[in-house]
Structure formats: structure tokens, C-alpha cells
Scaffold this active site. Structure first.
Site, short mmCIF file in Angstrom:
data_model
loop_
_atom_site.label_atom_id
_atom_site.label_comp_id
_atom_site.label_asym_id
_atom_site.label_seq_id
_atom_site.Cartn_x
_atom_site.Cartn_y
_atom_site.Cartn_z
N ASN A 13 42.78 31.86 50.54
CA ASN A 13 42.76 32.14 49.10
C ASN A 13 43.37 30.97 48.34
OD1 ASN A 13 45.71 32.57 48.80
ND2 ASN A 13 45.30 34.22 50.24
N LYS B 184 32.36 25.88 67.55
CA LYS B 184 31.77 25.94 66.20
C LYS B 184 30.52 26.82 66.25
CE LYS B 184 29.98 22.93 62.57
NZ LYS B 184 28.67 22.37 62.60
N PHE C 60 55.57 40.90 45.35
CA PHE C 60 54.80 40.26 44.28
C PHE C 60 53.50 41.03 44.12
CE2 PHE C 60 56.53 36.13 42.84
CZ PHE C 60 57.76 36.25 43.45
N LYS D 89 55.26 50.78 48.84
CA LYS D 89 55.82 49.81 49.78
C LYS D 89 57.35 49.86 49.82
CE LYS D 89 51.82 46.76 49.20
NZ LYS D 89 51.25 45.47 49.59
N1 CTP Z 1 51.31 41.63 51.17
C1 CTP Z 1 51.73 41.66 52.48
N2 CTP Z 1 50.85 41.82 53.48
C2 CTP Z 1 49.52 41.97 53.22
C3 CTP Z 1 49.08 41.94 51.87
C4 CTP Z 1 50.00 41.76 50.88
O1 CTP Z 1 52.94 41.52 52.73
N3 CTP Z 1 48.66 42.12 54.22
C5 CTP Z 1 52.32 41.47 50.10
C6 CTP Z 1 52.27 40.17 49.31
O2 CTP Z 1 53.11 39.19 49.91
C7 CTP Z 1 52.80 40.60 47.96
C8 CTP Z 1 52.41 42.05 47.86
O3 CTP Z 1 52.09 42.48 49.18
O4 CTP Z 1 54.22 40.54 47.89
C9 CTP Z 1 51.27 42.37 46.97
O5 CTP Z 1 50.14 41.64 47.28
P1 CTP Z 1 48.79 41.89 46.51
O6 CTP Z 1 47.73 41.01 47.12
O7 CTP Z 1 49.00 41.83 45.03
O8 CTP Z 1 48.50 43.41 46.79
P2 CTP Z 1 48.05 44.23 48.01
O9 CTP Z 1 49.24 44.96 48.53
O10 CTP Z 1 47.31 43.41 49.00
O11 CTP Z 1 47.15 45.31 47.31
P3 CTP Z 1 45.72 45.16 46.58
O12 CTP Z 1 44.99 44.09 47.31
O13 CTP Z 1 45.16 46.49 46.72
O14 CTP Z 1 46.05 44.81 45.15
#
Ligand code: CTP
Length: 397
Positions: A208, A286, A319, A337
Site C-alpha cells: 500500500n 516468477k 490508527f 480492538k
Molecule cells: N492493523 C493491524 N493489523 C491488521 C490491520 C490493521 O494491526 N491486519 C492496525 C493498524 O496498524 C492500525 C489499525 O489496525 O493501527 C487500523 O487500521 P485500518 O487499516 O484503518 O483498519 P482495519 O482495522 O484494517 O479495518 P478496515 O480495513 O475495516 O477499516
């Protein structure tokens, strides 16, 4: 800066004239400026210039009998709140890295126990020579700071890196270094940063747009405030000073590194943009192309949720990157969480977020309160988040 003792070491380069402006700024800001010059520096600019600007005797060699006894290298090393070497030649960097002490400046650097800051100035080829680069790495590894030189026209006529940073930039770095609060001394912090990369085959992956800058700013700010910081990172930015970096690639790697570190920390700040999905089958070599392809993805571990379930007294900061319904989603994540605080980012704004130097966030707390952090450099946002997290850490203890 006021009433701080600053040892300004001037070594032999044409940028020595800029050190006069620095001495003047430090003096005007209320610091006690003690200038020490190498023999070569005295060829470029006279001690009298610095004596006039600093209103202090300038030290030019170890064995001068004119100086009062208290200003020998050891007592100045003890007295100084900060030592700055500007300009720092390849020679003084080499001597400092190798513990050579054959004049006042190099002896002072060996005796100093406070923060030492170098502002290198030299020809581009010298700056990029592996010997100089290794010496700088050695010193950085011992906690010294380097204010990067700039690109431009050099005194030798070459155009390239190696021009000393401007006195204003050096001054503001020193000001920040001296005013840093040490309110996180003894606090152990785990920060995660950057994206994760989920392997498809040996040459392709899913990732990402996270740059890691927010997480690195948090790690750097916490370390500056005296915390013991572990940074689990999927980004490849330079390691901040005094931060233990654990590089990871995938969400699974990040999960394992975090779970191992968790029992030893007081505060967890999860700024990483973790992939939610990873390819079910990771191929070696690959993959050859054929017709259309559907990639089967499976869920990665939700690291933040796992920490929320297993935490034992740690303060947990999550976050949230949201394109819509910021508040609703952030509050839902606090609950699901088990977070103490969530820093929520509106990623539909183009002036903040991914790759940007700035950020603006809303903080939501487990007790239902909220706080706006208006647009500011990521480092400032990091400091504000840490201050809120520290208040929670202190409440808990
Ligand atoms: N996070 C994590 N592990 C994952 C996904 C996310 O620890 N597999 C943590 C990120 O580091 C961040 C928080 O979750 O602190 C929120 O990440 P975000 O991408 O905004 O949300 P998600 O929990 O993935 O939820 P959604 O995709 O449904 O918004």
C-alpha cells in the site's frame, strides 16, 4: 537555549566563516558559547572574530598557558550541554570516529558526554568516500547527530553535496535538541511503521502507499523524549537515533515481532498500514503469464486486535485511515480492538496522509472524549499523540 553551555568547535574549512553567524545566533539566544578552533580553522578565520561574538576566550590548543585552568578540555566537556562541530571536516570526523585526540577539539570530542552534533562540510568526493561514510555511521551509532550538508557550488568549484548546512538550520536543530522534554525517560515503547508487503511470487508483492513517515516521526520523538523505543518497520527509511529497528516484510512477520516485544513494553503505538489480505499461495520463482488471473487472498492476523486481547496494563494506541465516516469507524475500532486511544486520519484529504510531510488527525479516547490535532508537520503531530499517550501511561502507574 538560554544559559545553556554550548561548545562550538570550528575546524579547517572555508565554511568556518559561517560558524561566526552561528556563534552570534547562539549568543543572542542567551547561550554561553565556548568556541574551540583547530589550527587549520585559524587559517580561515581569526579567533578574535569568535572572541568578539561570543564574549568568551577562544581555545585554540591544548597546551595554551594563557587560558585559566578551568577551561581545559575535561572541564569544558563536563560543563557543555551540547557540543557542535561546524564546519566538521573529513579529518575531524575521522579522528572522532577512531578515538584520536591530538589537539583541543579532538580531545574535547573524546571527553564529551553530552550530545555531539556534526555539520559536515567538504568536497563531494570526500563526503561520499566509503571511509568518511563509515566514520559517520560509526559516530551516528554512538548517538552523535549529523546535520546533512547541502548540494550547491563548493569552494573548490565543484557542484555537488558537501556544502555546510546554513547557520539558521544548524541553530534551529540545536534549539530543538536542547529544548527536548525528557518526560518519557524509562518508558518502553513499541512503534510500528510503514506498509507490509505480501508476497505473490519471488518478484511481485501486494502493498500500500504508506511511507512510514508518521511511525518514524513517533519513534524519533519518543526517543528524543528519553523513551526506550523498538520500531517494527515495513518501511526502509533511515533508522532514527537511539531507536532499535526490527525490519519486517509481511503482516505475519510484523505480528510475530510485535507479539515478542509486547511483554517488555509500557506503550504500543500502531501506526503501520498492515495489509488485511495476503495471497493464499506464495509461489517460488516468477509466475508465467497466461489468461486472466484471479488471486486468492486470505486474511492476515489483525495485530492491533491481538495486542488489545493480550495486553496487560500496556497503553494501546491504534490508527485509523478512513475515507468516510471517520468518527463512527474510529469509535467502533476502539471498542472492537480494546484500544485506549485511536488517531484517526481522513485519507480523502489531499494535503495530509500518505507520503506527505504533514498530517492532521482527530484523537478519540476510550472514555468517549476527543481532541482535534490541526494540520502540522508529522513530528509535531507525533509529539502531541505521545503527550496524550503519556498521560494515560502515568494514570495507569
Ligand atoms: N492493523 C493491524 N493489523 C491488521 C490491520 C490493521 O494491526 N491486519 C492496525 C493498524 O496498524 C492500525 C489499525 O489496525 O493501527 C487500523 O487500521 P485500518 O487499516 O484503518 O483498519 P482495519 O482495522 O484494517 O479495518 P478496515 O480495513 O475495516 O477499516
Amino acid at each position: 537555549m538560554k544559559n545553556k553551555h554550548i561548545a562550538l568547535c570550528v575546524t579547517g574549512g572555508i565554511a568556518a566563516y559561517k560558524a561566526a553567524a552561528l556563534a552570534s545566533m547562539l549568543k543572542k539566544a542567551g547561550a554561553h558559547v565556548h568556541v574551540c578552533m583547530t589550527k587549520n580553522a585559524c587559517e580561515f578565520i581569526t579567533p578574535l572574530t569568535f572572541e568578539t561574538l561570543s564574549a568568551n576566550r577562544v581555545i585554540t590548543d591544548t597546551f595554551s598557558r594563557e587560558a585559566p585552568y578551568e577551561v581545559d578540555h575535561v572541564s569544558l566537556a563536563k560543563q557543555a550541554d551540547l557540543v557542535v562541530v561546524a564546519p566538521a571536516t573529513a579529518n575531524i570526523i575521522g579522528k572522532a570516529a577512531n578515538g584520536i585526540a591530538d589537539d583541543f577539539v579532538s580531545t574535547l570530542l573524546l571527553a564529551a558526554r553530552c550530545k555531539v552534533v556534526f555539520a559536515p562540510a567538504m568536497n563531494t568526493a570526500m563526503l561520499h568516500h566509503p571511509a568518511v561514510q563509515e566514520n559517520m555511521q560509526t559516530l551516528a551509532g554512538r548517538g552523535c547527530a549529523f546535520i546533512s550538508s547541502q548540494a550547491g557550488m563548493l569552494a573548490c568549484g565543484d557542484v555537488g553535496d558537501g556544502r555546510m548546512a546554513e547557520p539558521e538550520e544548524i541553530f534551529s536543530y540545536l534549539d530543538r535538541a536542547l529544548s527536548a522534554k525528557k518526560d518519557m525517560q524509562g518508558v518502553r515503547v513499541l512503534v510500528t511503521a510503514g506498509p507490509t508487503r505480501e508476497k505473490i511470487d519471488d518478484v511481485r508483492y501486494l502493498t500500500n502507499r504508506s511511507s512510514g513517515k508518521m511511525g518514524y516521526a513517533l519513534a524519533e520523538a519518543a526517543a528524543e523524549r528519553g523513551a526506550q523505543v523498538t520500531l517494527v518497520s515495513g518501511a526502509s527509511l533511515p533508522a532514527p537515533e537511539h531507536v532499535q529497528v526490527i525490519p519486517v516484510v509481511s503482516a505475519q512477520d510484523m505480528y510475530e515481532a510485535c507479539m515478542q516485544a509486547l511483554p517488555q513494553v509500557d506503550l504500543v503505538v500502531k501506526a503501520a498500514a498492515v495489509a488485511d489480505y495476503t495471497p493464499k499461495h506464495k509461489l517460488s520463482g516468477k509466475m508465467k503469464k497466461g489468461g486472466d488471473l484471479a488471486l486468492e487472498l486470505v486474511r492476515t492476523p489483525d495485530i492491533l486486535k491481538a495486542i488489545g486481547q493480550q495486553k496487560q496494563g500496556q497503553v494501546l494506541v491504534g490508527f485509523a485511515a478512513e475515507a468516510a465516516d471517520l468518527e463512527k469507524n474510529a469509535l467502533a475500532k476502539i471498542k472492537s480492538k480494546n484500544l485506549d486511544l485511536i488517531a484517526a486520519n481522513d485519507i480523502s484529504r489531499s494535503d495530509i496522509g500518505f507520503g506527505s510531510e504533514n498530517n492532521a488527525m482527530t484523537l478519540y479516547f476510550a472514555d468517549g472524549s476527543r481532541k482535534e490535532l490541526p494540520l502540522a508537520p508529522k513530528k509535531e503531530i507525533a509529539d502531541l499523540i505521545l503527550s496524550e499517550a503519556m498521560a494515560l501511561v502515568q494514570k495507569r502507574h
